[in-house]
Motif scaffolding. Sequence first.
Motif, mmCIF file in Angstrom:
data_model
loop_
_atom_site.group_PDB
_atom_site.id
_atom_site.type_symbol
_atom_site.label_atom_id
_atom_site.label_comp_id
_atom_site.label_asym_id
_atom_site.label_seq_id
_atom_site.Cartn_x
_atom_site.Cartn_y
_atom_site.Cartn_z
ATOM 1 N N ARG A 188 0.836 -1.202 0.000
ATOM 2 C CA ARG A 188 0.000 0.000 0.000
ATOM 3 C C ARG A 188 0.867 1.247 0.000
ATOM 4 N NH1 ARG A 188 -4.146 -1.195 4.580
ATOM 5 N NH2 ARG A 188 -4.560 -3.329 4.017
ATOM 6 N N ASN A 189 0.442 2.234 -0.776
ATOM 7 C CA ASN A 189 1.101 3.536 -0.758
ATOM 8 C C ASN A 189 0.421 4.406 0.286
ATOM 9 O OD1 ASN A 189 2.939 2.964 -2.793
ATOM 10 N ND2 ASN A 189 1.494 3.531 -4.390
ATOM 11 N N VAL A 190 1.226 5.067 1.105
ATOM 12 C CA VAL A 190 0.711 5.895 2.185
ATOM 13 C C VAL A 190 1.321 7.284 2.058
ATOM 14 C CG1 VAL A 190 0.543 6.155 4.688
ATOM 15 C CG2 VAL A 190 0.589 3.867 3.681
ATOM 16 N N GLU A 191 0.474 8.300 2.058
ATOM 17 C CA GLU A 191 0.943 9.684 2.030
ATOM 18 C C GLU A 191 1.131 10.121 3.482
ATOM 19 O OE1 GLU A 191 2.286 13.092 0.310
ATOM 20 O OE2 GLU A 191 1.603 11.337 -0.792
ATOM 21 N N VAL A 192 2.385 10.291 3.898
ATOM 22 C CA VAL A 192 2.696 10.696 5.268
ATOM 23 C C VAL A 192 2.714 12.218 5.317
ATOM 24 C CG1 VAL A 192 4.430 10.627 7.095
ATOM 25 C CG2 VAL A 192 3.965 8.581 5.747
ATOM 26 N N LYS A 193 1.812 12.784 6.126
ATOM 27 C CA LYS A 193 1.654 14.234 6.238
ATOM 28 C C LYS A 193 1.962 14.677 7.651
ATOM 29 C CE LYS A 193 -2.065 14.120 2.849
ATOM 30 N NZ LYS A 193 -3.481 14.349 2.626
ATOM 31 N N GLY A 194 2.458 15.889 7.769
ATOM 32 C CA GLY A 194 2.747 16.445 9.088
ATOM 33 C C GLY A 194 1.494 16.955 9.760
ATOM 34 N N GLY A 195 1.480 16.890 11.087
ATOM 35 C CA GLY A 195 0.385 17.452 11.862
ATOM 36 C C GLY A 195 -0.871 16.606 11.926
ATOM 37 N N VAL A 196 -0.854 15.407 11.350
ATOM 38 C CA VAL A 196 -2.014 14.514 11.406
ATOM 39 C C VAL A 196 -1.556 13.126 11.831
ATOM 40 C CG1 VAL A 196 -3.306 15.758 9.616
ATOM 41 C CG2 VAL A 196 -1.851 13.864 8.962
ATOM 42 N N SER A 197 -2.513 12.287 12.187
ATOM 43 C CA SER A 197 -2.207 10.909 12.549
ATOM 44 C C SER A 197 -2.122 10.088 11.264
ATOM 45 C CB SER A 197 -3.309 10.367 13.458
ATOM 46 O OG SER A 197 -3.074 9.020 13.747
ATOM 47 N N ASN A 198 -0.939 9.573 10.970
ATOM 48 C CA ASN A 198 -0.725 8.758 9.775
ATOM 49 C C ASN A 198 -0.726 7.290 10.182
ATOM 50 O OD1 ASN A 198 0.012 10.929 7.733
ATOM 51 N ND2 ASN A 198 1.431 11.376 9.389
ATOM 52 N N THR A 199 -1.786 6.570 9.803
ATOM 53 C CA THR A 199 -1.917 5.168 10.192
ATOM 54 C C THR A 199 -2.326 4.347 8.980
ATOM 55 O OG1 THR A 199 -2.625 5.787 12.418
ATOM 56 C CG2 THR A 199 -3.097 3.549 11.732
ATOM 57 N N VAL A 200 -1.709 3.189 8.836
ATOM 58 C CA VAL A 200 -2.128 2.222 7.827
ATOM 59 C C VAL A 200 -2.412 0.921 8.579
ATOM 60 C CG1 VAL A 200 0.243 1.537 7.253
ATOM 61 C CG2 VAL A 200 -1.579 1.100 5.629
#
Length: 182
Positions: free
Chosen positions: A136-148
Motif C-alpha cells: 500500500r502507498n501511504v501519504e505521510v503528512k505532518g500534523g495529522v495521525s498517519n496510520t495504515v
Amino acid sequence: PTATAGFKFVGWYTDKDCTQSVDANWVKDSKLTPGKTKDLGNGITGYEAATYYAKFEYDVANLTISKQGCDEDIDENQSFIFTVTGGDLPAAGLKVVVQGNGSVTIKGLKVGTYTVTEESGWSWRYEVKSGEANPRNVEVKGGVSNTVTFTNTREMDKWLNGCSIEVNNWKKKADEESSKTN
C-alpha cells in the motif's frame, strides 16, 4: 527564517494565508529584501510599509502500522513483518515487526509517499484480507495521525502440514508385538 526541529521553510508571502508569493527577485538564499513598490509620481517608485509572512511546513511525521485479524487465543505472539520504502529511507527499506493485533510507530519520517508491504511469507498461516491491497502507498503528512492498517484472516489452522495432530500408533503396535513374543 530559521525553522524549528520538524519544520522546513517554504517561502515568503504577502498575505497571512500564504497564498501570494513575494516577487521572486526579492529573495536570495531564503533572505527577503523587499523592493520599491510605491508609486511616488513622475515615474519614481519608493518603499512603502508592508508586512511579509514566512511560511513553514512540517518536515517530518510519524507513521503507525497497525495489525488486525490475528487469532489472539492461539497466536497472540505471532510476528508480522512489514517493509517500508520511500522518502529518504535506504533503498532496501526499513523492516518493522508487529506482534499479534498490535501496532508499531515509525517516528521522524520525512513528509512524503511511502510504500508499506506485509511480508506474507513470514506469517504464512495468515493472508491479507480479501480486497485489501498489499503493498500500500501511504501519504505521510505532518500534523495529522498517519496510520495504515492491515487486516488478516488465518487461512491455515495447523502448523506445518497438520501431521502434528496425528494419533501416535507406535506404542500400541509395539505392545502387540511384545505380547506375541511372550
